[in-house]
Design a protein around this motif. Structure first.
Motif, PDB file in Angstrom:
ATOM      1  N   LYS A 293       0.850  -1.189   0.000  1.00 38.23           N
ATOM      2  CA  LYS A 293       0.000   0.000   0.000  1.00 38.23           C
ATOM      3  C   LYS A 293       0.890   1.244   0.000  1.00 38.23           C
ATOM      4  O   LYS A 293       1.924   1.270   0.655  1.00 38.23           O
ATOM      5  N   PRO A 294       0.457   2.297  -0.717  1.00 40.79           N
ATOM      6  CA  PRO A 294       1.285   3.522  -0.736  1.00 40.79           C
ATOM      7  C   PRO A 294       1.283   4.201   0.623  1.00 40.79           C
ATOM      8  O   PRO A 294       0.365   4.032   1.437  1.00 40.79           O
ATOM      9  N   LEU A 295       2.312   5.007   0.847  1.00 41.53           N
ATOM     10  CA  LEU A 295       2.402   5.747   2.101  1.00 41.53           C
ATOM     11  C   LEU A 295       1.415   6.910   2.093  1.00 41.53           C
ATOM     12  O   LEU A 295       1.153   7.527   1.053  1.00 41.53           O
ATOM     13  N   PHE A 296       0.859   7.214   3.249  1.00 44.22           N
ATOM     14  CA  PHE A 296      -0.075   8.318   3.405  1.00 44.22           C
ATOM     15  C   PHE A 296       0.538   9.372   4.319  1.00 44.22           C
ATOM     16  O   PHE A 296       1.330   9.049   5.219  1.00 44.22           O
ATOM     17  N   LEU A 297       0.165  10.625   4.050  1.00 40.24           N
ATOM     18  CA  LEU A 297       0.564  11.683   4.956  1.00 40.24           C
ATOM     19  C   LEU A 297      -0.162  11.539   6.285  1.00 40.24           C
ATOM     20  O   LEU A 297      -1.176  10.846   6.394  1.00 40.24           O
ATOM     21  N   GLN A 298       0.370  12.202   7.281  1.00 38.16           N
ATOM     22  CA  GLN A 298      -0.244  12.120   8.599  1.00 38.16           C
ATOM     23  C   GLN A 298      -1.643  12.730   8.564  1.00 38.16           C
ATOM     24  O   GLN A 298      -1.871  13.790   7.973  1.00 38.16           O
ATOM     25  N   ALA A 299      -2.594  12.048   9.166  1.00 41.64           N
ATOM     26  CA  ALA A 299      -3.980  12.521   9.175  1.00 41.64           C
ATOM     27  C   ALA A 299      -4.086  13.828   9.965  1.00 41.64           C
ATOM     28  O   ALA A 299      -3.479  13.977  11.027  1.00 41.64           O
ATOM     29  N   HIS A 300      -4.844  14.775   9.441  1.00 40.88           N
ATOM     30  CA  HIS A 300      -5.020  16.062  10.124  1.00 40.88           C
ATOM     31  C   HIS A 300      -6.484  16.479   9.998  1.00 40.88           C
ATOM     32  O   HIS A 300      -7.253  15.925   9.196  1.00 40.88           O
ATOM     33  N   LYS A 301      -6.869  17.446  10.789  1.00 39.48           N
ATOM     34  CA  LYS A 301      -8.250  17.925  10.774  1.00 39.48           C
ATOM     35  C   LYS A 301      -8.552  18.612   9.440  1.00 39.48           C
ATOM     36  O   LYS A 301      -7.680  19.266   8.863  1.00 39.48           O
ATOM     37  N   PRO A 302      -9.780  18.467   8.943  1.00 36.74           N
ATOM     38  CA  PRO A 302     -10.124  19.138   7.679  1.00 36.74           C
ATOM     39  C   PRO A 302     -10.092  20.655   7.826  1.00 36.74           C
ATOM     40  O   PRO A 302     -10.425  21.201   8.883  1.00 36.74           O
ATOM     41  N   ILE A 303      -9.688  21.299   6.743  1.00 40.55           N
ATOM     42  CA  ILE A 303      -9.616  22.758   6.762  1.00 40.55           C
ATOM     43  C   ILE A 303     -11.032  23.326   6.688  1.00 40.55           C
ATOM     44  O   ILE A 303     -11.806  22.992   5.780  1.00 40.55           O
ATOM     45  N   PRO A 304     -11.429  24.177   7.644  1.00 41.01           N
ATOM     46  CA  PRO A 304     -12.813  24.704   7.642  1.00 41.01           C
ATOM     47  C   PRO A 304     -13.049  25.675   6.486  1.00 41.01           C
ATOM     48  O   PRO A 304     -12.129  26.340   6.007  1.00 41.01           O
ATOM     49  N   ILE A 305     -14.318  25.738   6.046  1.00 37.65           N
ATOM     50  CA  ILE A 305     -14.708  26.674   4.982  1.00 37.65           C
ATOM     51  C   ILE A 305     -14.782  28.086   5.558  1.00 37.65           C
ATOM     52  O   ILE A 305     -15.269  28.295   6.675  1.00 37.65           O
ATOM     53  N   ALA A 306     -14.294  29.045   4.787  1.00 37.80           N
ATOM     54  CA  ALA A 306     -14.279  30.437   5.256  1.00 37.80           C
ATOM     55  C   ALA A 306     -15.706  30.943   5.469  1.00 37.80           C
ATOM     56  O   ALA A 306     -16.616  30.661   4.686  1.00 37.80           O
ATOM     57  N   THR A 307     -15.937  31.685   6.549  1.00 38.77           N
ATOM     58  CA  THR A 307     -17.263  32.250   6.853  1.00 38.77           C
ATOM     59  C   THR A 307     -17.116  33.744   7.099  1.00 38.77           C
ATOM     60  O   THR A 307     -16.061  34.212   7.541  1.00 38.77           O
ATOM     61  N   TYR A 308     -18.194  34.474   6.787  1.00 37.28           N
ATOM     62  CA  TYR A 308     -18.175  35.925   6.944  1.00 37.28           C
ATOM     63  C   TYR A 308     -19.065  36.384   8.091  1.00 37.28           C
ATOM     64  O   TYR A 308     -19.339  37.568   8.223  1.00 37.28           O
ATOM     65  N   ILE A 309     -19.575  35.485   8.917  1.00 38.40           N
ATOM     66  CA  ILE A 309     -20.348  35.869  10.103  1.00 38.40           C
ATOM     67  C   ILE A 309     -19.394  36.501  11.112  1.00 38.40           C
ATOM     68  O   ILE A 309     -18.311  35.972  11.357  1.00 38.40           O
ATOM     69  N   PRO A 310     -19.766  37.652  11.699  1.00 39.01           N
ATOM     70  CA  PRO A 310     -18.859  38.287  12.668  1.00 39.01           C
ATOM     71  C   PRO A 310     -18.534  37.333  13.812  1.00 39.01           C
ATOM     72  O   PRO A 310     -19.365  36.534  14.250  1.00 39.01           O
ATOM     73  N   LYS A 311     -17.298  37.411  14.262  1.00 39.35           N
ATOM     74  CA  LYS A 311     -16.883  36.565  15.363  1.00 39.35           C
ATOM     75  C   LYS A 311     -17.656  36.926  16.624  1.00 39.35           C
ATOM     76  O   LYS A 311     -17.864  38.093  16.928  1.00 39.35           O
ATOM     77  N   PHE A 312     -18.083  35.930  17.338  1.00 38.56           N
ATOM     78  CA  PHE A 312     -18.884  36.125  18.543  1.00 38.56           C
ATOM     79  C   PHE A 312     -18.020  35.784  19.748  1.00 38.56           C
ATOM     80  O   PHE A 312     -17.476  34.684  19.845  1.00 38.56           O
ATOM     81  N   ASP A 313     -17.876  36.754  20.639  1.00 41.17           N
ATOM     82  CA  ASP A 313     -17.093  36.549  21.845  1.00 41.17           C
ATOM     83  C   ASP A 313     -18.031  36.110  22.957  1.00 41.17           C
ATOM     84  O   ASP A 313     -18.841  36.894  23.447  1.00 41.17           O
TER      85      ASP A 313
END
Length: 408
Positions: A293-313
């Protein structure tokens, strides 16, 4: 038993080993007697391992010195760059006496290095050297049967033996595929190849090793037997090393070499064995390629889709915390707050109930203690009154006795 018997038995190990080596050097060697003596040597080595190891290592040192002396002129006819029949029997006895699967062993380790030096540094000059080298390869197969360690010298020498014994389409060592060091091909050339007219009607069989090593058997028969032995060793090596990660890179060039051997004019049995070996190796290579089997890169979290909702503190103030623009997140926060509030209320009620139950239980225990104390006080009072009356009666009796004594 005499006190010196232990020392004599330890010295007898060396005598027995010398006798085995001397017997193996005769022609023909008494193999049955050597096998029986090997059993006694094994028992003595098990009883006195340290002394036995010293005897074996001393013999290995002698073989190593002979090899170093022979490598000063490796192509000379009198140079001992390959072991004779006595040395081969000694190495066989060593493998049968000691554990060969250990990673580090004071006897087997030097023996393994010496055998590798024979195969890697020795130069093939005649059919005798090929027979001796193939026997060393079979010994390596026996040594590594359990541990399955890779011995590249054994595989290199087996491939070189095939190219030296049989004609092929390769003109020199550089044209051979893979990374097999085969310098003797350019020197020997076709000197050891079969003479096709003489070898056509010969049937292959088991090689008579000691006759070949002692140069009492010549002709095309030993060449044919050694060729079939080399093919069998290649097949066994493939079975042993098929779990290796580099099995494809190691045996793919060997398949190419086997396919370029010219054996059409040899006996049909040799041609059939070569075809079977090629089919066997091709099948193992196919399975190895399917399993790789071919080598795989290390598993990482998926990159989130960009959002334009103001950040909520959610931590700046309670006012902002209760006014989350995300409806789902606000509902979840409200549910969490309600759960937390209900949990605190439930815990508070449980604590009240526990305190009430504890107070009721304490009152019951206090009532039992008061009742017990009253009973004990009443019992002690009655006992004290009875004891007082008893003492009063005893004093009255004593007074009467005194009065009766005075009257007398």
């Amino acid at each position: 038993l005499h006190v010196d018997n232990k020392t004599k038995l330890q010295a007898f190990i060396g005598v027995l080993l010398d006798h085995i080596i001397f017997s193996a050097g005769t022609h023909p060697p008494p193999l049955q007697i050597i096998e029986e003596l090997n059993g006694h040597l094994f028992a003595l080595s098990k009883a006195y391992p340290m002394q036995s190891a010293e005897h074996f290592v001393s013999k290995l040192n002698i073989l190593q010195k002979n090899l170093v002396r022979g490598l000063q002129d490796p192509l000379g006819s009198s140079s001992k760059t390959f072991p004779e029949s006595a040395e081969l029997v000694f190495l066989r006895v060593l493998g049968a006496t000691w554990s060969t699967s250990d990673l580090k062993h004071s006897v087997v380790g030097p023996a393994r290095y010496l055998m590798g030096a024979y195969l890697g540094l020795g130069r093939v000059r005649n059919i005798k050297d090929i027979a001796s080298g193939l026997y060393l390869c079979s010994l390596f197969m026996q040594y590594e049967d359990f541990s399955k360690r890779l011995v590249p010298e054994a595989i290199n020498f087996t491939v070189q033996s095939l190219l030296l014994l049989s004609s092929s389409s390769y003109t020199n060592a550089k044209s051979i595929p893979g990374s097999f060091p085969v310098p003797d091909i350019d020197i020997i050339g076709s000197k050891l190849h079969f003479k096709l007219k003489k070898a056509k009607n010969i049937a292959p069989g088991h090689p008579r090793l000691f006759d070949i090593v002692n140069e009492t058997l010549t002709g095309e028969q030993p060449k044919l037997d050694l060729l079939c032995t080399a093919l069998e060793l290649i097949r066994r090596f493939s079975e042993v090393y098929k779990p290796l990660d580099g099995f494809i890179e190691l045996f793919s060039p060997i398949v190419d070499i086997l396919q370029h051997l010219i054996v059409n004019k040899l006996p049909t049995s040799v041609h059939d064995r070569l075809s079977q070996s090629i089919d066997h190796l091709s099948r193992l290579l196919k399975f190895a390629k399917q399993a790789r089997k071919p080598l795989f890169l290390q598993a990482h979290k998926p990159i989130p889709i960009a959002t334009y909702i103001p950040k909520f503190d959610a931590h700046s103030s309670s006012y902002m915390r209760n006014r989350d623009p995300d409806a789902d997140r606000a509902a979840l926060a409200k549910l969490k707050a309600q759960h937390k509030k209900e949990k605190k209320g439930a815990i508070r009620e449980l604590r009240k109930d526990n305190r009430f139950l504890a107070s009721v239980q304490q009152e019951k225990q206090d009532a039992k203690d008061r009742e017990y104390k009253a009973r004990m006080s009443k019992a002690f009072a009655s006992l004290e009154s009875e004891r007082a009356e008893q003492k009063k009666e005893e004093k009255a009796k004593m007074r009467e006795k005194r009065r009766a004594g005075k009257k007398k």
